[in-house]
Design a protein around this motif. Sequence first.
Motif, PDB file in Angstrom:
ATOM      1  N   LEU A  53      18.632  68.364  -4.414  1.00  0.00           N
ATOM      2  CA  LEU A  53      19.841  68.120  -3.760  1.00  0.00           C
ATOM      3  C   LEU A  53      19.743  69.199  -2.830  1.00  0.00           C
ATOM      4  O   LEU A  53      19.576  70.362  -2.656  1.00  0.00           O
ATOM      5  N   ARG A  61      19.524  74.499  -1.032  1.00  0.00           N
ATOM      6  CA  ARG A  61      18.925  73.387  -1.920  1.00  0.00           C
ATOM      7  C   ARG A  61      18.939  73.735  -3.310  1.00  0.00           C
ATOM      8  O   ARG A  61      18.910  74.996  -3.627  1.00  0.00           O
ATOM      9  N   ILE A  93      25.339  71.601  -8.857  1.00  0.00           N
ATOM     10  CA  ILE A  93      26.071  71.312  -7.916  1.00  0.00           C
ATOM     11  C   ILE A  93      27.101  72.616  -7.940  1.00  0.00           C
ATOM     12  O   ILE A  93      27.423  72.917  -6.840  1.00  0.00           O
ATOM     13  N   LEU A 106      26.039  67.104   0.351  1.00  0.00           N
ATOM     14  CA  LEU A 106      25.003  67.125  -0.582  1.00  0.00           C
ATOM     15  C   LEU A 106      24.436  65.787  -0.258  1.00  0.00           C
ATOM     16  O   LEU A 106      24.810  64.754  -0.362  1.00  0.00           O
ATOM     17  N   GLU A 107      23.109  65.779  -0.187  1.00  0.00           N
ATOM     18  CA  GLU A 107      22.257  64.447  -0.493  1.00  0.00           C
ATOM     19  C   GLU A 107      21.036  64.773  -1.456  1.00  0.00           C
ATOM     20  O   GLU A 107      20.458  65.711  -1.523  1.00  0.00           O
ATOM     21  N   ALA A 108      20.843  63.604  -2.022  1.00  0.00           N
ATOM     22  CA  ALA A 108      19.704  63.708  -3.311  1.00  0.00           C
ATOM     23  C   ALA A 108      18.416  63.031  -3.143  1.00  0.00           C
ATOM     24  O   ALA A 108      18.634  62.039  -2.401  1.00  0.00           O
ATOM     25  N   LEU A 135      25.133  61.119  -9.956  1.00  0.00           N
ATOM     26  CA  LEU A 135      25.210  61.571  -8.470  1.00  0.00           C
ATOM     27  C   LEU A 135      26.078  60.672  -8.161  1.00  0.00           C
ATOM     28  O   LEU A 135      26.944  61.050  -6.983  1.00  0.00           O
ATOM     29  N   ILE A 140      27.336  61.724  -4.551  1.00  0.00           N
ATOM     30  CA  ILE A 140      26.107  62.349  -3.766  1.00  0.00           C
ATOM     31  C   ILE A 140      25.312  61.023  -3.443  1.00  0.00           C
ATOM     32  O   ILE A 140      24.859  60.456  -4.563  1.00  0.00           O
TER      33      ILE A 140
END
Lengths: 175, 399
Positions: A53, A61, A93, A106-108, A135, A140
């Motif tokens: 993430l 990160r 998180i 956030l991006e996964a 997610l 996310i």
Amino acid sequence: MSHHPSSRERAPRDGSDTPDGGRIKVGVSDLAVATGDETVTTSGLGSCVAVALVDRSTGVRGLLHAMLPNGTGTDTGIERPGKYVDTGIETLIAELEAAGASADRLEARVAGGAEMLDLTDAVGPRNVARAEQCLDAAGIPVVERAVGDGVGRTVRFMADGRLVVRAADGFERTL
Amino acid sequence: MRVDVRALGACNRLAERGAEQAAGALTDLTGTDLSVEVTGASVASGEDLAEAFAGRESIGVSVGLRGGLEGEAVLAFDAGNVDALLSLLPGGASMGRSAVSEVGNIALGGFLDGWANYLGTAIDMTPPRYFEADGAAVLPDGALAGDGVFLFESRLDATTTDLDFSIYMLPDSGKFRDLVVGKTAPAAAPGAEGGAGNDGAGSTAVPYESLSTFASLAKRGSANAADNIAMMTGLDTTVDVSRLRFVPLADVPAEVGVEPHAGTVFELQGEPSGYLAILFEEESAAKVAASMLPSEPDEPLGGMAENALCELGNVMTSGFIDGWANVLGTSITHSPPEFVHDIGSAAISPLVAKLSRRQDYGFVIDAAIQTEGVQTRCDVYALPDERELARALDRLSES
């Protein structure tokens, strides 16, 4: 010399005290957060799943290496939330937010979850499915994935948010 | 005496923390990042130890313990590793003895801090004594005569090199034995497994003698497996190491390592159930397979080699678990072999995951089997279900 009991708990083994530019290794059932230019790595992902993430605006990160899909209703794993995909993502998180990330940003990236053996009833794909579900529930987006198949993987989570995934056959791709 | 395997789990946690403190201290001293890869706890008998230490040279420090723990603790590096350790230190080899003392002292201090916290009492350490020892002389006084020692081994990983060290602790009878042996761990103590003392701890307490018996059984199993390799391949084989250890399951993949491996895995059914993996490093796998085939295979690890390795795995596994059922008074069978060829840790991770649904720590029997002439080596990992094994071992003492 004398060793006295103290109430101080040792910091979790998240390697967060590693100096910038170093390497933070994440073991099985473990997770780590990085705020500098460290490379966060985890190796030997078979049926386990790695969830990376990143909050690109702060550069905060985190990487999780989870072994099993569901922590709820089990009698182990109290000590290690990273053992399970669901408790691991939740903890990651929370730790990312504590380190200055915003959950909204956030991006996964997801890697691993291979179907290594017939003996072990598809724990890999179930790990991936659980990760996607958790997610999604957390809002996310999963921007890229290298999952499934019958191949082991090693990942490096770079300071710029890229996830470099190297398969057992040597094939490498960047997510 | 009885050993509560859950309490052994708690001890393991403490050992792990001690090893982390040691790694931290070494990182500060050397400026090289070090992390703890593996920590294992085992109960080793005097006889096993004497055998395991034959021909080994160790360097380290020993301290006497007073207060919450009474007895002796030793931290030892393999002499072959000391150069690697010293090369990390600023003063290099010239620091030798003092550096080893310093590192050993810090590591043991960290280790004992954990115990002091756990026991809720202070532990006094006498000043460290530096030693260089051959063979089993490294062990605390009395280790070979009595029930053996509690052995904590850790492997530290540096970017440039691997470092192994072991901590051997021989506590006199008293609080330590009360803690590990027979009594359950206090549930609220840091490091204790959650609720270890409450939920049927009796089911995980096993007689020490049965544990020793099972360790011998595991050793005999390794010898049988090696004999079966010899029969099938015509290569002379020896068992290099065979140990019964209690480890955090999450550490097992790291122990197998990230090199590519090939081999077979099996599910064990019966009591205990569990898994067994026979893993060769790639090159060894190809050599062993070739030795079983009438002609050189087209591909080193193609279909023909796969069949050969499966067949070999079958007879090794039978050899390995042969005798368990008789001694434990249970019936144990194994599934057909499943071939694996991948990163070692990735290959074993699904087995560990499956077992981890019910337990965080597990007994691991690991045996390293070597063949002469054609240099190959394989590792056998047996991962029995903790509760089922404890039950079987408990019954063993009654019969």
